[in-house]
Design an enzyme around this catalytic site. Structure first.
Site, PDB file in Angstrom:
ATOM      1  N   ILE A  45       0.872  -1.175   0.000  1.00  0.00           N
ATOM      2  CA  ILE A  45       0.000   0.000   0.000  1.00  0.00           C
ATOM      3  C   ILE A  45       0.905   1.221   0.000  1.00  0.00           C
ATOM      4  O   ILE A  45       1.688   1.409   0.940  1.00  0.00           O
ATOM      5  CB  ILE A  45      -0.919   0.044   1.241  1.00  0.00           C
ATOM      6  N   HIS A  46       0.837   2.007  -1.073  1.00  0.00           N
ATOM      7  CA  HIS A  46       1.674   3.205  -1.108  1.00  0.00           C
ATOM      8  C   HIS A  46       1.054   4.381  -1.855  1.00  0.00           C
ATOM      9  O   HIS A  46       1.501   5.500  -1.704  1.00  0.00           O
ATOM     10  CB  HIS A  46       3.037   2.875  -1.721  1.00  0.00           C
ATOM     11  N   ARG A  47       0.018   4.156  -2.641  1.00  0.00           N
ATOM     12  CA  ARG A  47      -0.539   5.253  -3.435  1.00  0.00           C
ATOM     13  C   ARG A  47      -1.242   6.280  -2.560  1.00  0.00           C
ATOM     14  O   ARG A  47      -1.907   5.940  -1.584  1.00  0.00           O
ATOM     15  CB  ARG A  47      -1.517   4.715  -4.475  1.00  0.00           C
ATOM     16  N   ARG A  78       7.219   5.892   3.204  1.00  0.00           N
ATOM     17  CA  ARG A  78       6.205   6.942   3.391  1.00  0.00           C
ATOM     18  C   ARG A  78       4.979   6.377   4.087  1.00  0.00           C
ATOM     19  O   ARG A  78       4.427   6.973   5.011  1.00  0.00           O
ATOM     20  CB  ARG A  78       5.816   7.556   2.036  1.00  0.00           C
ATOM     21  N   ASP A 117      -1.993  -1.775  -4.300  1.00  0.00           N
ATOM     22  CA  ASP A 117      -2.382  -0.616  -5.100  1.00  0.00           C
ATOM     23  C   ASP A 117      -1.282  -0.277  -6.107  1.00  0.00           C
ATOM     24  O   ASP A 117      -1.322   0.746  -6.769  1.00  0.00           O
ATOM     25  CB  ASP A 117      -2.730   0.589  -4.212  1.00  0.00           C
TER      26      ASP A 117
END
Length: 148
Positions: A45-47, A78, A117
């Site tokens: 999950i990074h978007r 992030r 994602d």
């Protein structure tokens, strides 16, 4: 992408087969539980659409925590900072440092399912015939949605 997956999957298999993948992960992440091939979910999950809203991010992690098999997440730095803000404790989700391409291919090929994602990872899962749930409102890779 097809050429890269085909070429490097063979190298990945030679490097990480026979539980070497788990030994490699444990060397950098000693808290990893005993995982078996095809008996874990691999998630990324990074978007921004999933991470900029902390409530949405919390909902995603709550859903991952409820899955029927362990969840392995090589977490983007992030996203890691945002997860720390949520102060979530995990029982079923194991967060690890990001991994290199060869190990990620192996983890993808041998996962029960990928939950992501990432545009690239959903396509790689498709090419490796690993089921994938896409955590996006849209995708460039419409062929990955053939089975709903």
């Amino acid at each position: 992408m097809v050429d890269a997956v085909n070429r490097f999957m063979n190298i990945s298999n030679k490097r990480y087969s026979n539980s070497k993948w788990l030994e490699t992960l444990k060397a950098e992440n000693p808290h990893i539980p005993l995982l078996k091939e095809k008996e874990y979910y691999l998630a990324t999950i990074h978007r921004a659409e999933n991470t900029d809203d902390l409530m949405k991010l919390q909902t995603i992690f709550t859903a991952l925590e409820r899955l029927d098999k362990p969840v392995l997440i090589p977490l983007h730095p992030r996203t890691q900072k945002l997860v720390e803000k949520l102060n979530i404790s995990f029982r079923n989700v194991t967060i690890i440092q990001p991994v290199g391409y060869l190990l990620m291919l192996y983890l993808t090929k041998n996962a029960y399912m990928v939950v992501t994602d990432s545009g690239g990872l959903q396509k790689e899962a498709y090419l490796l015939k690993t089921p994938c749930t896409t955590l996006r409102n849209q995708t460039e890779w419409i062929e990955t949605l053939e089975n709903g």
